[in-house]
Design a protein around this motif. Structure first.
Motif, PDB file in Angstrom:
ATOM      1  N   ARG A  12       0.736  -1.035   0.100  1.00 45.29           N
ATOM      2  CA  ARG A  12       0.091  -0.034   0.003  1.00 45.29           C
ATOM      3  C   ARG A  12       0.885   1.185   0.121  1.00 45.29           C
ATOM      4  O   ARG A  12       0.791   2.361  -0.432  1.00 45.29           O
ATOM      5  N   SER A  13       1.956   1.034   0.790  1.00 44.83           N
ATOM      6  CA  SER A  13       2.805   2.470   0.968  1.00 44.83           C
ATOM      7  C   SER A  13       3.392   2.986  -0.494  1.00 44.83           C
ATOM      8  O   SER A  13       3.412   4.126  -0.861  1.00 44.83           O
ATOM      9  N   ASN A  14       3.923   1.779  -1.384  1.00 47.72           N
ATOM     10  CA  ASN A  14       4.266   1.983  -2.621  1.00 47.72           C
ATOM     11  C   ASN A  14       3.304   2.749  -3.605  1.00 47.72           C
ATOM     12  O   ASN A  14       3.511   3.743  -4.301  1.00 47.72           O
ATOM     13  N   GLN A  15       2.044   2.107  -3.520  1.00 47.11           N
ATOM     14  CA  GLN A  15       0.794   2.605  -4.231  1.00 47.11           C
ATOM     15  C   GLN A  15       0.821   4.231  -3.785  1.00 47.11           C
ATOM     16  O   GLN A  15       0.557   4.765  -4.794  1.00 47.11           O
ATOM     17  N   MET A  16       0.789   4.408  -2.675  1.00 46.22           N
ATOM     18  CA  MET A  16       0.260   5.718  -2.270  1.00 46.22           C
ATOM     19  C   MET A  16       1.410   6.676  -2.682  1.00 46.22           C
ATOM     20  O   MET A  16       1.214   7.879  -3.011  1.00 46.22           O
ATOM     21  N   LEU A  17       2.626   6.199  -2.443  1.00 46.62           N
ATOM     22  CA  LEU A  17       3.724   7.232  -3.048  1.00 46.62           C
ATOM     23  C   LEU A  17       3.762   7.535  -4.316  1.00 46.62           C
ATOM     24  O   LEU A  17       3.665   8.727  -4.916  1.00 46.62           O
ATOM     25  N   MET A  18       3.378   6.419  -5.191  1.00 48.09           N
ATOM     26  CA  MET A  18       3.437   6.765  -6.679  1.00 48.09           C
ATOM     27  C   MET A  18       2.303   7.477  -6.882  1.00 48.09           C
ATOM     28  O   MET A  18       2.066   8.578  -7.927  1.00 48.09           O
ATOM     29  N   GLU A  19       1.014   7.510  -6.379  1.00 52.95           N
ATOM     30  CA  GLU A  19      -0.074   8.194  -6.576  1.00 52.95           C
ATOM     31  C   GLU A  19       0.083   9.759  -6.215  1.00 52.95           C
ATOM     32  O   GLU A  19      -0.558  10.700  -7.072  1.00 52.95           O
ATOM     33  N   ALA A  20       0.851   9.882  -5.245  1.00 53.71           N
ATOM     34  CA  ALA A  20       1.124  11.249  -4.600  1.00 53.71           C
ATOM     35  C   ALA A  20       2.009  11.879  -5.730  1.00 53.71           C
ATOM     36  O   ALA A  20       1.658  13.193  -5.899  1.00 53.71           O
TER      37      ALA A  20
END
Ligand SMILES: [Fe+2]
Length: 373
Positions: A12-20
């Motif tokens: 989830r943390s990777n997903q959120m980073l790229m999304e950001a």
């Protein structure tokens, strides 16, 4: 429509980073947690770009990439493999699966933006080319249909002119439009039975009505004489073959060339005793050998100036059989008798003399199997 990017990562943390990083650039972000979900989402949403993690549960990034690149509806979507692995073997595996680019973990903001933007540029160029190609293909199809239609119209017009001229040449004879139409269709079914290709069958269908066009050059006293011809009258009569050839020669059109061939050869005989050239056997063009049979059949089953009543069918068949291997090519005769049911149907069908039937034939082209065969 916003550009869609599918982020595939099980963390989830990777997903959120790229999304950001990507959201502020105006992209629409979709998320998948493993390879199976990624494939499903890609099929449903057709994203413009996929950022694909490699190590994931259920289905890894290699397999998901391969699946997407193998499928016709998703293989144009660029896929960036996002991985911590720097191993050359993994990169090769990713390339083999069809990945378009790589991105290293930990994610660098500038690198991610640059990769995404350059691949999206390539994607939009590819989309443009694909759409443009589809437009071109449509334009070609439309133009081809227009040309085909124009060609059909020209063909119909030229065939109609020929049929009308043929009819003019037959006008003073007691032969009728119905006679030339029957000959034409008899020849067609025999030609099909003999295995000729569609083009040859069509040219015989259209050319055979012109077989006696040379009769236009024969004086009425000979042409219309009721009763037997004197020898010198006969010499005049047989000239309708050479006159027909002269009328039709030097054409560059296939079926006129075929008509010339038929005009000069339809009175040749298998044993060499025919006219005008005394050709023998297979030296006589096949079209001429076919017309020889169907012309005699039609003559015997129709009224003539010298014989008002047609012969009964049994007698006609006997006369034709007697001509085997002296007048007629035995193979043509066999084909003729093989399709005799169709021949008799045509005979019944075409009794009318009206020009409208001729024109109907031209307009229907060769595709009138239902009616005439
Ligand atoms: Fe003839």
């Amino acid at each position: 429509m916003a550009v869609k990017i599918l982020i595939v990562d099980d963390e989830r943390s990777n997903q959120m980073l790229m999304e950001a990083i990507l959201l502020p650039l105006g992209y629409k972000i979709l998320m998948a947690g493993d390879g199976i979900e990624a494939v499903e989402m890609a099929r449903e949403n057709t994203p413009d770009l996929i950022l694909m993690d490699i190590m994931m549960p259920r289905m890894n990034g290699f397999d998901a990439t391969k699946k997407l690149k193998d499928a016709e509806d998703t293989n144009i979507i660029p896929i960036v493999m996002v991985t911590a692995l720097r191993d050359v073997e993994d990169r090769i595996r990713a390339l083999e699966a069809g990945a378009d680019d790589f991105l290293s973990k930990p994610i660098d903001k500038t690198e991610l933006r640059a990769r995404v933007q350059s691949l999206l540029k390539v994607k939009s160029y590819n989309d443009y080319m694909r759409n443009h190609q589809a437009e071109l293909e449509n334009a070609v199809v439309t133009r081809t249909l227009q040309l085909q239609k124009a060609f059909e119209q020209v063909k119909t017009a030229s065939l109609e002119s020929i049929f009308r001229l043929t009819r003019a040449s037959e006008y003073k004879d007691e032969d009728t439009g119905a006679h030339i139409m029957r000959i034409s269709h008899y020849a067609k079914v025999v030609a099909i039975k003999m295995g000729l290709n569609d083009q040859d069958v069509e040219s015989i269908l259209y050319a055979s009505p012109m077989h006696d066009v040379g009769k236009i050059g024969i004086p009425d006293r000979v042409l219309l004489k009721p009763g037997k011809l004197e020898p010198e009258e006969w010499q005049t009569m047989i000239k309708h073959t050479t006159i027909g050839k002269k009328i039709l020669e030097n054409s560059s059109t296939d079926f006129i060339k075929r008509a010339e061939e038929i005009a000069i050869s339809h009175h040749e005989k298998w044993d060499g005793s025919g006219y005008p050239n005394g050709l023998r056997g297979e030296d006589i063009p096949l079209s001429g050998r076919i017309i020889a049979v169907v012309d005699v059949f039609d003559a015997l089953t129709s009224s003539r100036p010298y014989r008002k009543e047609p012969f009964p069918l049994e007698k006609v068949f006997t006369i034709l059989e007697e001509g085997r291997e002296n007048h007629f090519d035995p193979e043509v005769l066999d084909a003729f008798f093989d399709v005799i049911d169709k021949i008799l149907e045509i005979k019944e069908e075409i009794q009318d003399e009206s020009v409208s039937m001729l024109l109907q034939m031209v307009k229907n082209g060769t595709d009138q199997r239902g009616v005439m065969e």
